[in-house]
Design an enzyme around this catalytic site. Structure first.
Site, mmCIF file in Angstrom:
data_model
loop_
_atom_site.group_PDB
_atom_site.id
_atom_site.type_symbol
_atom_site.label_atom_id
_atom_site.label_comp_id
_atom_site.label_asym_id
_atom_site.label_seq_id
_atom_site.Cartn_x
_atom_site.Cartn_y
_atom_site.Cartn_z
ATOM 1 N N CYS A 1 3.266 -3.174 4.004
ATOM 2 C CA CYS A 1 2.468 -1.995 4.374
ATOM 3 C C CYS A 1 3.226 -1.299 5.501
ATOM 4 O O CYS A 1 4.403 -1.593 5.722
ATOM 5 C CB CYS A 1 1.024 -2.363 4.724
ATOM 6 N N HIS B 1 8.013 -31.066 10.383
ATOM 7 C CA HIS B 1 7.541 -29.804 9.802
ATOM 8 C C HIS B 1 6.550 -30.058 8.675
ATOM 9 O O HIS B 1 5.568 -29.321 8.529
ATOM 10 C CB HIS B 1 8.732 -28.969 9.327
ATOM 11 N N GLY C 1 -1.527 -5.687 8.421
ATOM 12 C CA GLY C 1 -2.761 -5.774 7.642
ATOM 13 C C GLY C 1 -2.573 -6.553 6.356
ATOM 14 O O GLY C 1 -3.411 -7.390 5.980
ATOM 15 N N THR D 1 2.905 -1.408 8.820
ATOM 16 C CA THR D 1 3.263 -2.334 9.900
ATOM 17 C C THR D 1 3.568 -3.740 9.387
ATOM 18 O O THR D 1 4.165 -4.540 10.108
ATOM 19 C CB THR D 1 2.091 -2.483 10.893
ATOM 20 N N GLY D 2 3.108 -4.035 8.204
ATOM 21 C CA GLY D 2 3.182 -5.401 7.673
ATOM 22 C C GLY D 2 2.042 -6.283 8.159
ATOM 23 O O GLY D 2 1.845 -7.395 7.652
ATOM 24 N N ASP E 1 0.865 -1.181 0.000
ATOM 25 C CA ASP E 1 0.000 0.000 0.000
ATOM 26 C C ASP E 1 0.901 1.231 0.000
ATOM 27 O O ASP E 1 2.125 1.127 -0.204
ATOM 28 C CB ASP E 1 -0.995 -0.028 1.176
ATOM 29 N N HIS F 1 11.083 -24.050 8.803
ATOM 30 C CA HIS F 1 10.051 -24.766 9.575
ATOM 31 C C HIS F 1 8.667 -24.707 8.930
ATOM 32 O O HIS F 1 7.934 -25.691 8.964
ATOM 33 C CB HIS F 1 9.928 -24.175 10.986
#
Ligand SMILES: O=C(CO)[C@H](O)[C@H](O)COP(=O)(O)O
Length: 150
Positions: A65, A134, A70, A67-68, A8, A98
């Site tokens: 974005c 894993h 959303g 904050t990463g 964004d 993992h």
């Protein structure tokens, strides 16, 4: 390897730095926008990049974005996507080893450019361990998707 990119307005500047890195490394990418600092809605771009990964059009994705958060939440709504929000290189390595993460989310307001590029480099150059435990856990994630999401 082809990388789906999405961001964004908050992630646009860092996406340009990621593009410079990918071009310097000779790594192909497909940019799903946005393509300016104009305010926009991250779900549109997170979804587009995630769908490109889920469909196999791109092998992996990087979404950004402010904050990463959303855009990672959005990407993880797409079936088959395991998008890891990372703010350090240890997490970037371990989420490949993992979780076999197929997308990386970055917060442009959280990590500086140098750290972000180190996270990208680690993420792109680390392989899934393939360890049985894993594999079993990832299979359980897919089973949850199959059972609960439609
Ligand atoms: O980080 C984000 C979502 O998790 C967005 O980039 C952020 O919410 C955008 O906010 P604004 O419109 O105030 O720039």
């Amino acid at each position: 390897m082809s990388i789906a990119l999405g961001c964004d307005h908050g992630g646009y500047g860092l996406k340009l730095e990621v593009i410079k890195y990918l071009e310097a490394q000779g790594i192909a990418y497909k940019d799903f926008g946005s393509n300016s600092l104009d305010s926009c809605d991250y779900p549109e771009y997170g979804r587009a990049a995630a769908e490109a990964v889920a469909s196999g059009e791109c092998e992996t994705g990087i979404v950004i974005c402010t904050t990463g958060i959303g855009i990672s939440i959005t990407a993880n709504k797409v079936k088959g996507i395991r998008c890891a929000l990372c703010s350090d290189t240890v997490s970037a390595r371990l989420t490949k080893e993992h979780n076999d993460a197929n997308m990386l989310a970055l917060g442009a307001g959280i990590v500086g450019t140098n750290l972000a590029l180190g996270i990208v480099d680690t993420f792109l150059h680390t392989e899934f361990s393939g360890e049985e435990k894993h594999c079993r856990r990832i299979t359980k994630i897919a089973a949850i998707e199959d059972e609960l999401l439609n």
